[in-house]
Write a protein that holds these residues in place. Structure first.
Motif, PDB file in Angstrom:
ATOM      1  N   LEU A  83       0.792  -1.290   0.164  1.00 37.92           N
ATOM      2  CA  LEU A  83       0.113  -0.025   0.073  1.00 37.92           C
ATOM      3  C   LEU A  83       0.918   1.331   0.014  1.00 37.92           C
ATOM      4  N   VAL A  84       0.619   2.230  -1.007  1.00 38.46           N
ATOM      5  CA  VAL A  84       1.473   3.353  -1.090  1.00 38.46           C
ATOM      6  C   VAL A  84       0.817   4.486  -0.963  1.00 38.46           C
ATOM      7  N   ILE A  85       1.230   5.518   0.021  1.00 39.86           N
ATOM      8  CA  ILE A  85       0.519   6.998   0.072  1.00 39.86           C
ATOM      9  C   ILE A  85       1.589   7.847  -0.323  1.00 39.86           C
ATOM     10  N   HIS A  86       1.302   8.676  -1.173  1.00 37.43           N
ATOM     11  CA  HIS A  86       2.029  10.074  -1.743  1.00 37.43           C
ATOM     12  C   HIS A  86       1.878  11.122  -0.597  1.00 37.43           C
ATOM     13  N   TYR A 122      -8.608  -3.213  -0.054  1.00 37.22           N
ATOM     14  CA  TYR A 122      -9.769  -2.539   0.402  1.00 37.22           C
ATOM     15  C   TYR A 122      -9.149  -1.140   1.070  1.00 37.22           C
ATOM     16  N   TYR A 123      -8.196  -1.050   1.804  1.00 38.25           N
ATOM     17  CA  TYR A 123      -7.793  -0.050   2.413  1.00 38.25           C
ATOM     18  C   TYR A 123      -7.379   1.043   1.225  1.00 38.25           C
ATOM     19  N   LEU A 160      -9.808   3.800  11.461  1.00 35.31           N
ATOM     20  CA  LEU A 160     -10.569   3.274  10.037  1.00 35.31           C
ATOM     21  C   LEU A 160     -11.394   2.156  10.557  1.00 35.31           C
ATOM     22  N   PRO A 161     -12.438   1.829   9.731  1.00 34.15           N
ATOM     23  CA  PRO A 161     -13.193   0.952  10.049  1.00 34.15           C
ATOM     24  C   PRO A 161     -12.389  -0.826   9.521  1.00 34.15           C
ATOM     25  N   VAL A 427     -17.247   0.772   1.163  1.00 40.97           N
ATOM     26  CA  VAL A 427     -16.184   0.795   1.972  1.00 40.97           C
ATOM     27  C   VAL A 427     -16.460   1.148   3.343  1.00 40.97           C
ATOM     28  N   THR A 428     -17.590   1.915   3.483  1.00 45.76           N
ATOM     29  CA  THR A 428     -18.070   2.419   4.633  1.00 45.76           C
ATOM     30  C   THR A 428     -19.038   1.592   5.409  1.00 45.76           C
ATOM     31  N   GLY A 429     -19.434   0.601   4.772  1.00 45.15           N
ATOM     32  CA  GLY A 429     -20.625  -0.492   5.096  1.00 45.15           C
ATOM     33  C   GLY A 429     -21.928   0.298   5.092  1.00 45.15           C
ATOM     34  N   LYS A 430     -22.317   1.062   4.327  1.00 48.87           N
ATOM     35  CA  LYS A 430     -23.638   1.562   4.063  1.00 48.87           C
ATOM     36  C   LYS A 430     -24.502   0.403   3.313  1.00 48.87           C
ATOM     37  N   ILE A 431     -23.659  -0.281   2.633  1.00 46.03           N
ATOM     38  CA  ILE A 431     -24.489  -1.234   1.714  1.00 46.03           C
ATOM     39  C   ILE A 431     -23.824  -2.372   2.003  1.00 46.03           C
TER      40      ILE A 431
END
Length: 454
Positions: A83-86, A122-123, A160-161, A427-431
């Protein structure tokens, strides 16, 4: 297709997240991923984290437009699946999972899951959704305009969830499938928009060089850009029907002011439909004198952009709501209107034939158009009554094509809104997508070369 919510929710305790499915947990990012500081191997090549969420070898996308470091101080190793975050561009979506081994600058946070129960795919989806929703920008850590610094020290502390491992995989596969499908529909609509633009240009070009009668006798115009034209049309140049050709004044940017009651028209105010957008143009308090009289716009003036990115763009002015002037990047052509109607000339200059002429005039080291180029632009004129027929025809045809293009553009907007909303909800679990069945042939995230741009 609609998806149900989860049967039961709880307060996540995280303000930005709100309620989450009752069986989900929440953890700080630092308890889900470990930051990596690998050494660089001799064979490692540059990996770039792009704003569309793709993380890949730079050479896989493009090799130009980048600044190469003379000394790769602090460079680190990246592995496929990281996982890479700029840190500097995360706010714009530069977060994803690398599809390649390589190396990167220390401005990237390179992260690996703490356990097999944590999916980087996922993340990556979740964090990129947060970034594009304004969460990263809201941290307001950076000093660059429109940007924030999102380094590991900040990212690590975010709650985070945490869905179950199976749900993380299911959500990722579901989004891979649905976003791919939506993206294909967007491409179809974008292609339709391009085809409509091409059709519009072709309709204009044919009408102003061949007329509306398919059986009319033709003659050689003697002009390369025009080819054969109706035998009874007159071949000439813009200067033959113009009473006045000029360009805008220099130095008038000093007179720009929001409180000005006059309009200063720039190249960006010329729209794609040979019109002038006076409403959004800058305001000016013009100086008195000959420059103002020379560059003032009258109803029926033909404007041509002569320098800059919009060179060759053409517009025909309606009656300005207040006094309006052109800037130095525009040419103003005032027609004698005895033989030439402004809108016909505007359509003619915007046709592919004359645009080709303008492009050739800029060939080589020459940048932009001179007033002589505008004056010498070839022009073929039918009798005035026929110009009126052509203008009416083109208004009807271009309005029809423009309506179709607007409908297609709106479809693109709706599809992109649907895409964003679907990612957010999943991704936030609303569905609840646990019941979604993966279509045959869709690869699991770990098997894909790169999670589709999230």
């Amino acid at each position: 297709m609609s998806f149900p919510p989860y049967p039961e929710y709880k307060d996540s305790g995280v303000e930005w997240l709100g309620e989450v499915p009752a069986h989900w947990q929440s953890k700080r990012l630092k308890f889900l991923f470990d930051i990596q500081k690998r050494g660089v191997r001799e064979e490692d090549q540059i990996v770039t984290c792009f704003r569309d969420g793709m993380v890949t070898l730079r050479k896989n996308r493009r090799s130009e437009g980048f600044t190469n470091a003379l000394q790769e101080i602090g460079y680190q190793g990246i592995r496929s699946g990281d996982l890479v975050i700029h840190a500097m561009d995360a706010f714009a979506g530069a977060i994803g999972v690398s599809d390649s081994d390589g190396k990167s600058s220390p401005v990237y946070s390179v992260c690996v899951p703490v356990s097999p129960d944590v999916s980087p795919y996922y993340y990556a989806r979740l964090l990129r959704h947060m970034a594009l929703s304004g969460f990263v920008a809201s941290l307001a850590k950076g000093i660059r305009e429109r940007s924030t610094d999102f380094r590991w020290t900040d990212a690590a502390e975010i709650f985070l969830p945490v869905p179950t491992a199976d749900e993380q995989v299911k959500i990722t596969r579901f989004l891979d499938h649905e976003t791919t499908r939506i993206d294909a529909l967007v491409k179809e609509q974008q292609r339709l928009i391009e085809l409509l633009k091409e059709k519009r240009q072709a309709v204009i070009s044919h009408a102003v060089t061949k007329g509306l009668d398919p059986d009319v006798p033709l003659k050689d115009s003697g002009v390369e850009w025009l080819g054969a034209v109706p035998a009874h049309w007159e071949v000439g140049r813009v200067k033959n029907v113009a009473s006045f050709i000029t360009s805008g004044p220099r130095g008038w940017s000093d007179y720009l002011t929001e409180s000005g009651e006059e309009i200063f028209v720039q190249s960006g105010d010329l729209d794609d439909h040979i019109g002038v957008n006076f409403e959004n143009a800058k305001r000016i308090r013009s100086p008195m004198g000959a420059e103002g009289a020379r560059t003032r716009i009258n109803c029926g003036d033909v404007l041509v952009c002569i320098t800059g990115a919009n060179t060759g763009r053409v517009a025909v002015s309606d009656l300005p709501p207040v006094s309006a002037f052109i800037n130095q990047h525009l040419s103003l052509v005032r027609l004698n209107q005895v033989n030439a109607l402004p809108e016909f000339v505007g359509y003619a200059l915007s046709s592919e034939s004359i645009q080709s002429f303008f492009r050739v005039e800029q060939y080589g080291l020459k940048e932009g158009l001179s007033l002589s180029d505008v004056a010498d632009a070839p022009l073929v004129l039918p009798p005035k009554y026929e110009q009126e027929l052509v203008m009416k025809y083109l208004k009807d045809q271009t309005q029809r094509l423009d309506r179709l293009a607007i409908d297609a553009e709106r479809s693109v907007e709706l599809l992109q809104e649907r895409r964003s909303a679907l990612i957010s909800a999943a991704v936030t679990g609303k569905i609840d997508v646990r019941g979604w069945q993966q279509p045959a042939g869709l690869l699991a995230p770990a098997e894909t070369t790169q999670t589709e741009a999230v």
